[in-house]
Write a protein that holds these residues in place. Structure first.
Motif, PDB file in Angstrom:
ATOM      1  N   TYR A  22       0.850  -1.178   0.000  1.00 26.26           N
ATOM      2  CA  TYR A  22       0.000   0.000   0.000  1.00 26.26           C
ATOM      3  C   TYR A  22       0.895   1.240   0.000  1.00 26.26           C
ATOM      4  CZ  TYR A  22      -3.201  -3.501   1.974  1.00 26.26           C
ATOM      5  OH  TYR A  22      -3.944  -4.625   2.206  1.00 26.26           O
ATOM      6  N   THR A  23       0.586   2.212  -0.845  1.00 28.77           N
ATOM      7  CA  THR A  23       1.370   3.447  -0.927  1.00 28.77           C
ATOM      8  C   THR A  23       0.440   4.642  -0.895  1.00 28.77           C
ATOM      9  OG1 THR A  23       3.025   2.324  -2.298  1.00 28.77           O
ATOM     10  CG2 THR A  23       3.063   4.728  -2.293  1.00 28.77           C
ATOM     11  N   ASP A  30       3.406   8.854  -5.953  1.00 26.89           N
ATOM     12  CA  ASP A  30       3.722   8.059  -4.771  1.00 26.89           C
ATOM     13  C   ASP A  30       4.500   8.890  -3.754  1.00 26.89           C
ATOM     14  OD1 ASP A  30       2.605   5.984  -6.180  1.00 26.89           O
ATOM     15  OD2 ASP A  30       4.459   4.828  -6.381  1.00 26.89           O
ATOM     16  N   THR A  34       4.416   4.022   3.112  1.00 28.95           N
ATOM     17  CA  THR A  34       4.052   2.712   2.557  1.00 28.95           C
ATOM     18  C   THR A  34       3.864   1.695   3.668  1.00 28.95           C
ATOM     19  OG1 THR A  34       6.334   1.983   2.337  1.00 28.95           O
ATOM     20  CG2 THR A  34       5.379   3.111   0.437  1.00 28.95           C
ATOM     21  N   THR A  36       3.447  -2.806   3.971  1.00 35.48           N
ATOM     22  CA  THR A  36       3.453  -4.079   3.248  1.00 35.48           C
ATOM     23  C   THR A  36       2.919  -5.189   4.142  1.00 35.48           C
ATOM     24  OG1 THR A  36       5.367  -3.405   1.937  1.00 35.48           O
ATOM     25  CG2 THR A  36       4.896  -5.767   2.047  1.00 35.48           C
TER      26      THR A  36
END
Length: 85
Positions: A22-23, A30, A34, A36
């Protein structure tokens, strides 16, 4: 504003050797914020250390990238947004 503390959750784990990344995006680009989620057991992740500053009216979104074999499931994301006077 300052956007920080990205929290994510999925209804199921991505699977062995798989990931959900997810960012946080600002103005369609971007950011470094983030989170993960990976493996057969994880269903949540977060980034509580990085933040991004922005201006009133800036668009924010969250991009989700899944690995090729990751489970298909629903996702939820929460971001804290603090107004800066």
């Amino acid at each position: 504003f300052v956007a920080r503390r990205l929290y994510t959750a999925s209804a199921s784990a991505p699977g062995v050797g798989e990931t959900y990344v997810y960012t946080l995006r600002r103005l369609a680009a971007d950011t470094l914020v983030t989170a993960t989620t990976s493996g057969a057991a994880e269903t949540s992740s977060n980034d509580t250390t990085r933040e991004v500053a922005g201006n009133a009216g800036d668009g924010l979104s969250v991009k989700l990238v899944t690995s090729a074999g990751a489970a298909v499931t629903s996702h939820r994301c929460v971001v804290e947004i603090e107004a800066i006077p």
